[in-house]
Design a protein around this motif. Sequence first.
Motif, PDB file in Angstrom:
ATOM      1  N   GLY A 153       5.486   4.044   0.250  1.00 45.13           N
ATOM      2  CA  GLY A 153       4.988   5.336   1.201  1.00 45.13           C
ATOM      3  C   GLY A 153       4.869   5.566   3.047  1.00 45.13           C
ATOM      4  N   ALA A 154       4.098   3.978   2.654  1.00 45.81           N
ATOM      5  CA  ALA A 154       3.747   3.933   4.362  1.00 45.81           C
ATOM      6  C   ALA A 154       4.612   3.454   5.570  1.00 45.81           C
ATOM      7  CB  ALA A 154       1.993   3.216   3.898  1.00 45.81           C
TER       8      ALA A 154
ATOM      9  N   ARG B 204      13.198   8.264  -0.736  1.00 48.83           N
ATOM     10  CA  ARG B 204      12.960  10.120   0.286  1.00 48.83           C
ATOM     11  C   ARG B 204      14.198  10.931   0.714  1.00 48.83           C
ATOM     12  NH1 ARG B 204       8.872   9.581   4.034  1.00 48.83           N
ATOM     13  NH2 ARG B 204       6.901   8.643   2.578  1.00 48.83           N
TER      14      ARG B 204
ATOM     15  N   ASP C  53       6.901   5.921   5.790  1.00 49.46           N
ATOM     16  CA  ASP C  53       5.819   6.799   6.783  1.00 49.46           C
ATOM     17  C   ASP C  53       6.434   6.462   8.520  1.00 49.46           C
ATOM     18  OD1 ASP C  53       5.424   8.882   4.964  1.00 49.46           O
ATOM     19  OD2 ASP C  53       3.071   8.291   5.481  1.00 49.46           O
ATOM     20  N   GLU C  54       6.528   5.405   8.123  1.00 50.04           N
ATOM     21  CA  GLU C  54       6.806   4.157   9.747  1.00 50.04           C
ATOM     22  C   GLU C  54       8.059   4.423   9.666  1.00 50.04           C
ATOM     23  OE1 GLU C  54       5.094   1.064  11.436  1.00 50.04           O
ATOM     24  OE2 GLU C  54       3.586   0.790   9.835  1.00 50.04           O
TER      25      GLU C  54
ATOM     26  N   VAL D 293      10.227   6.982   9.607  1.00 48.05           N
ATOM     27  CA  VAL D 293      10.118   7.992   9.464  1.00 48.05           C
ATOM     28  C   VAL D 293       9.751   8.623  11.578  1.00 48.05           C
ATOM     29  CG1 VAL D 293      10.016  10.537   9.934  1.00 48.05           C
ATOM     30  CG2 VAL D 293      10.029   9.469   7.566  1.00 48.05           C
ATOM     31  N   THR D 294       8.445   8.190  11.765  1.00 50.40           N
ATOM     32  CA  THR D 294       8.438   8.087  13.013  1.00 50.40           C
ATOM     33  C   THR D 294       9.405   7.357  13.595  1.00 50.40           C
ATOM     34  OG1 THR D 294       5.746   8.355  11.810  1.00 50.40           O
ATOM     35  CG2 THR D 294       6.594   7.595  14.593  1.00 50.40           C
TER      36      THR D 294
ATOM     37  N   ARG E 222       5.191  13.187   4.080  1.00 50.91           N
ATOM     38  CA  ARG E 222       4.205  11.926   4.250  1.00 50.91           C
ATOM     39  C   ARG E 222       3.792  11.745   2.567  1.00 50.91           C
ATOM     40  NH1 ARG E 222       0.553  11.908   9.516  1.00 50.91           N
ATOM     41  NH2 ARG E 222       2.457  10.446  10.642  1.00 50.91           N
ATOM     42  N   ARG E 223       3.404  13.382   2.234  1.00 55.93           N
ATOM     43  CA  ARG E 223       2.956  13.004   1.133  1.00 55.93           C
ATOM     44  C   ARG E 223       3.903  13.013  -0.387  1.00 55.93           C
ATOM     45  NH1 ARG E 223      -0.027  18.386   1.970  1.00 55.93           N
ATOM     46  NH2 ARG E 223       2.332  19.050   2.585  1.00 55.93           N
TER      47      ARG E 223
ATOM     48  N   ARG F  33       6.073  17.245   8.882  1.00 56.43           N
ATOM     49  CA  ARG F  33       5.697  16.036   8.322  1.00 56.43           C
ATOM     50  C   ARG F  33       5.019  14.853   7.221  1.00 56.43           C
ATOM     51  NH1 ARG F  33       4.810  13.101  14.029  1.00 56.43           N
ATOM     52  NH2 ARG F  33       5.687  10.383  13.271  1.00 56.43           N
ATOM     53  N   GLU F  34       4.214  15.901   7.369  1.00 54.36           N
ATOM     54  CA  GLU F  34       2.972  16.456   6.486  1.00 54.36           C
ATOM     55  C   GLU F  34       3.381  15.900   4.839  1.00 54.36           C
ATOM     56  OE1 GLU F  34       2.089  18.285   8.382  1.00 54.36           O
ATOM     57  OE2 GLU F  34       1.165  16.086   9.676  1.00 54.36           O
TER      58      GLU F  34
END
Length: 112
Positions: free
Chosen positions: A82-83, A51, A86-87, A89-90, A110-111, A106-107
Amino acid sequence: MSREDLARRQAELLQALLADGPPPAGFDASRLRVEAQVLRRKHGRVLAYQRPELAEALGDRFGELFAEFNAGRPKRDTERSGAYADEFVTWLIERGHLPKPRRGLRERLRRR
């Protein structure tokens, strides 16, 4: 040693290295802490590589913020990177380290 015993010992070692679990019998606790720190930093570098836009947005704060996040929420051995990213980032958004993304950003994050 049976397969079950080996699997249990491996799980204990992973728990100690990735999630601050107690050191398994026969392992030096101080050496495990050092190795755990190395693995966490390595995972942070991998996440920054995966990322780059996130690492760029955080700049010098990336390592410190990832270490804080990881200390409270270590990556599970069965979890996709990746998951986990994402956490992270959140977590950053919820704590105000990143602005709330515009619709669709955000989407896209996530991709990746």
